[in-house]
Write an enzyme that holds these catalytic residues in place. Sequence first.
Site, mmCIF file in Angstrom:
data_model
loop_
_atom_site.group_PDB
_atom_site.id
_atom_site.type_symbol
_atom_site.label_atom_id
_atom_site.label_comp_id
_atom_site.label_asym_id
_atom_site.label_seq_id
_atom_site.Cartn_x
_atom_site.Cartn_y
_atom_site.Cartn_z
ATOM 1 N N HIS A 65 1.308 1.264 -4.188
ATOM 2 C CA HIS A 65 1.420 1.490 -2.741
ATOM 3 C C HIS A 65 0.402 2.529 -2.310
ATOM 4 O O HIS A 65 0.109 3.474 -3.037
ATOM 5 C CB HIS A 65 2.846 1.944 -2.391
ATOM 6 C CG HIS A 65 3.123 1.900 -0.924
ATOM 7 N ND1 HIS A 65 2.683 2.863 -0.062
ATOM 8 C CD2 HIS A 65 3.765 0.975 -0.163
ATOM 9 C CE1 HIS A 65 3.054 2.547 1.172
ATOM 10 N NE2 HIS A 65 3.712 1.401 1.138
ATOM 11 N N GLU B 62 -2.021 -4.273 2.291
ATOM 12 C CA GLU B 62 -1.689 -3.318 3.343
ATOM 13 C C GLU B 62 -2.962 -2.696 3.879
ATOM 14 O O GLU B 62 -3.619 -1.940 3.165
ATOM 15 C CB GLU B 62 -0.861 -2.139 2.842
ATOM 16 C CG GLU B 62 -0.051 -2.234 1.597
ATOM 17 C CD GLU B 62 0.406 -0.828 1.183
ATOM 18 O OE1 GLU B 62 1.386 -0.377 1.768
ATOM 19 O OE2 GLU B 62 -0.218 -0.203 0.328
#
Length: 239
Positions: free
Chosen positions: A83, A155
């Site tokens: 992430h 992302e």
Amino acid sequence: MNLQDGVALAKELNDTLKAEKPNCGVIICTPFIHLASIAQFLDQSVIGLGAENCADKEKGAYTGEVSAEMVKSTGAQYVILGHSERRGYYGETPEILKEKVLLALKNGLKVIFCIGESLEEREANKQNEVVKAELEGSVFNLSAEEFKNIIIAYEPIWAIGTGKTATAEQAEEIHAYIRSVVAAHYGEAVADETTILYGGSCKASNAPELFAKPDIDGGLIGGASLKAADFKGIIDAWK
């Protein structure tokens, strides 16, 4: 969320989706301390369970770390790795992530692997080389068989909680590029089977437009998943 609030949210989601089965896969990835409690009541045929991270060491004296084996032992089936916040705030390098991916797979976890570019990289038009390098650095060492356990989450870091959102067209363009990079490495068949999620300010209002794109296979949902009704709105976009 604290443990009690997290368990309450998971129960609400579990009840809601058992009553009205979704026609897409739904996975919730929780803080470590929630996993074992939630695994006891979650119907994993309806909602999968995952962690938000795991350690890059198998076992040993690494106080405070949670290994892939520990995550798996709670009943979880998935783990999010790479992430942007882990890379940015905690200095996780491609090498560290490569270790984490191998340990997760060794312990029977499926990996949701995050990639994406910063605002500076997007403005310099370097998004393609950034995502390609992140795949090459941490997951393209896997065999085609191992890679089947990888879900990719794109992302755009510049669109997370900034109020800026990628248009559905921008998102589709880079998703298609990511799929082409996977195809170049593993072949078309593997690329077609690879799930690529979009993770940049996806909410009920823009989910239908995003999910209609051919290379966007789902969403990695942040803040919009913390209220059951909001999350259900995104899930319903698959109808």
